[in-house]
Design a protein around this motif. Structure first.
Motif, PDB file in Angstrom:
ATOM      1  N   LYS A   1       1.440   7.002  -6.458  1.00 35.16           N
ATOM      2  CA  LYS A   1       0.391   8.040  -6.642  1.00 35.16           C
ATOM      3  C   LYS A   1       0.722   9.533  -6.342  1.00 35.16           C
ATOM      4  O   LYS A   1       0.521  10.436  -7.127  1.00 35.16           O
ATOM      5  N   ASN A   2       1.477   9.675  -5.194  1.00 32.78           N
ATOM      6  CA  ASN A   2       1.924  10.814  -4.538  1.00 32.78           C
ATOM      7  C   ASN A   2       2.947  11.495  -5.603  1.00 32.78           C
ATOM      8  O   ASN A   2       3.159  12.862  -5.764  1.00 32.78           O
TER       9      ASN A   2
ATOM     10  N   ASP B   1       0.675  -1.331  -0.039  1.00 26.19           N
ATOM     11  CA  ASP B   1      -0.130  -0.044  -0.113  1.00 26.19           C
ATOM     12  C   ASP B   1       0.839   1.288  -0.066  1.00 26.19           C
ATOM     13  O   ASP B   1       0.463   2.262  -0.722  1.00 26.19           O
ATOM     14  N   THR B   2       1.950   1.123   0.840  1.00 30.09           N
ATOM     15  CA  THR B   2       2.658   2.643   0.763  1.00 30.09           C
ATOM     16  C   THR B   2       3.354   2.636  -0.431  1.00 30.09           C
ATOM     17  O   THR B   2       3.555   3.762  -0.885  1.00 30.09           O
TER      18      THR B   2
ATOM     19  N   ASN C   1       0.842   4.184  -2.884  1.00 28.57           N
ATOM     20  CA  ASN C   1       0.592   5.497  -2.318  1.00 28.57           C
ATOM     21  C   ASN C   1       1.707   6.472  -2.701  1.00 28.57           C
ATOM     22  O   ASN C   1       1.325   7.686  -2.977  1.00 28.57           O
TER      23      ASN C   1
END
Length: 379
Positions: free
Chosen positions: A232-233, A225-226, A229
């Motif tokens: 995505k960031n 998940d990290t 993310n």
């Protein structure tokens, strides 16, 4: 029992590299050498990165090199040109293939695919018991780590460098392939030392590893998940995952060398060849295997191989701080990179630094925790 001069347990990086160095040195041409591992073809089970000044031994099989590295945190961001160093990546499949290619040219080497159960030191050598048979070696080099030896003690701190990595491929150019992200602490720390490690192979392909220096492991979903993310960031959404890897490397100053004996030498992670304060193993293994070859030409007692240095104590103090104040890791590394030259940091981590360079590194980190740890160890 079949008898051998040397038996190497495990054909990973350290075991295979030691065999390779033996195969290239005529001193060992009249020695019988057995390598035992449960699998020979390991494929790309590892990715190793290391820094190096100039042309290196493995340059012909490198996947990628970078002349710049990026360090990031909420406290400090900077891209460094690291000349005369280069940061280098090597995939294990190319490494294994290259080494086996040379080992197979020597008739005095034997490989057996089998699982090692036990090995026991006798007066004149070592008995090795496997699932299928038993063997006798005058000397045994063991790369099969037994984690219980350092987990069952509390004298020396133990944390882990644990990670999950994704090789991703994007539809459009998304990465600066001239720069490797060495440490990016801008990910949520959640009370630990956590960072992202990004190795762009080209503008559309990169390895992203979510890495922690901490005592406890996470659920797999939290690592992944990290990474998702983070992509995505950084506005990277059109990608596919082409490969995954994971790892868990012990970071401890446990005295592995005390497990060595006259006829048994522990090597690789099993021998404490992992740099305790960073988790880096590959480059140290290339150095240590050369030292083993030199040692075998003049000594018979393997318990005399290890030599203590100042860096063992440096690593011990650093691990004491990280183990007891894990949430402060980002601040410690940020201060070091902000106040020190990368060349000095690399020389220090390579255990090649002068006393003056040691002092510069020591003064670059917040002193309070290190002073506390230092005096605690003296008491």
């Amino acid at each position: 029992m079949a008898n051998y001069d040397y038996i190497i347990l495990g054909a990973g990086a350290s075991g295979l590299l030691l065999a390779y160095r033996m195969s290239k040195d005529t001193f060992f041409d009249d020695k019988s050498i057995l390598i035992i591992d449960k699998a020979k073809d390991k494929g790309n089970d590892r990715t190793w990165c290391y820094w190096e000044d100039g042309v290196g031994e493995w340059d012909e099989i490198l996947t990628k090199t970078w002349s710049q590295i990026f360090f990031g945190s909420d406290l400090f961001l900077k891209t460094y040109t690291i000349s005369p160093y280069q940061y280098k990546m090597i995939r294990s499949e190319a490494f294994y293939k290259s080494l086996w290619g040379h080992i197979h040219t020597k008739a005095n080497f034997t490989f057996i695919e089998d699982s090692v159960n036990t090995f026991t030191e006798l007066s004149t050598g070592v008995e090795v018991i496997t699932d299928k048979s038993s063997y006798f070696g005058s000397k045994v080099f063991n790369s099969l780590a037994n984690s219980e030896v350092y987990k069952s003690q509390d004298k020396f701190p133990l944390i882990h460098q644990h990670f999950i990595g994704w090789f991703v491929k994007t539809e459009d150019d998304a990465f600066d392939d001239a720069t490797a992200t060495f440490m990016d602490f801008t990910v949520p720390q959640n009370g630990n030392t956590r960072f992202m490690y990004v190795m762009p192979i080209d503008k559309k392909t990169a390895l992203l590893e979510y890495t922690l220096f901490s005592k406890e492991l996470l659920e797999r979903s939290e690592y992944e998940d990290t990474i998702e993310n983070y992509l995505k960031n950084n506005k990277i959404t059109n990608y596919k995952i082409i490969e995954k890897e994971k790892g868990n490397i012990p970071m401890t100053s446990f005295k592995f060398s005390e497990l060595n004996s006259k006829h048994i030498l522990n090597i690789g992670t099993a021998g404490g060849w992992t740099k305790a304060s960073t988790g880096y193993t590959f480059k140290n293994t290339t150095v240590k295997t050369k030292e083993v070859i030199t040692f075998l030409k003049r000594e018979n007692d393997l318990s005399k191989f290890h030599k203590w240095t100042k860096y063992w104590f440096y690593d011990l103090i650093f691990l004491d701080v990280l183990a007891n104040h894990n949430e402060e890791g980002a601040a410690l590394f940020s201060s070091m990179f902000k106040k020190s030259k990368t060349k000095t940091i690399f020389r220090f981590l390579d255990e090649e630094s002068t006393l003056l360079e040691d002092i510069k590194i020591i003064l670059s980190v917040p002193p309070k925790r290190f002073i506390q740890a230092f005096f605690k160890r003296l008491l």
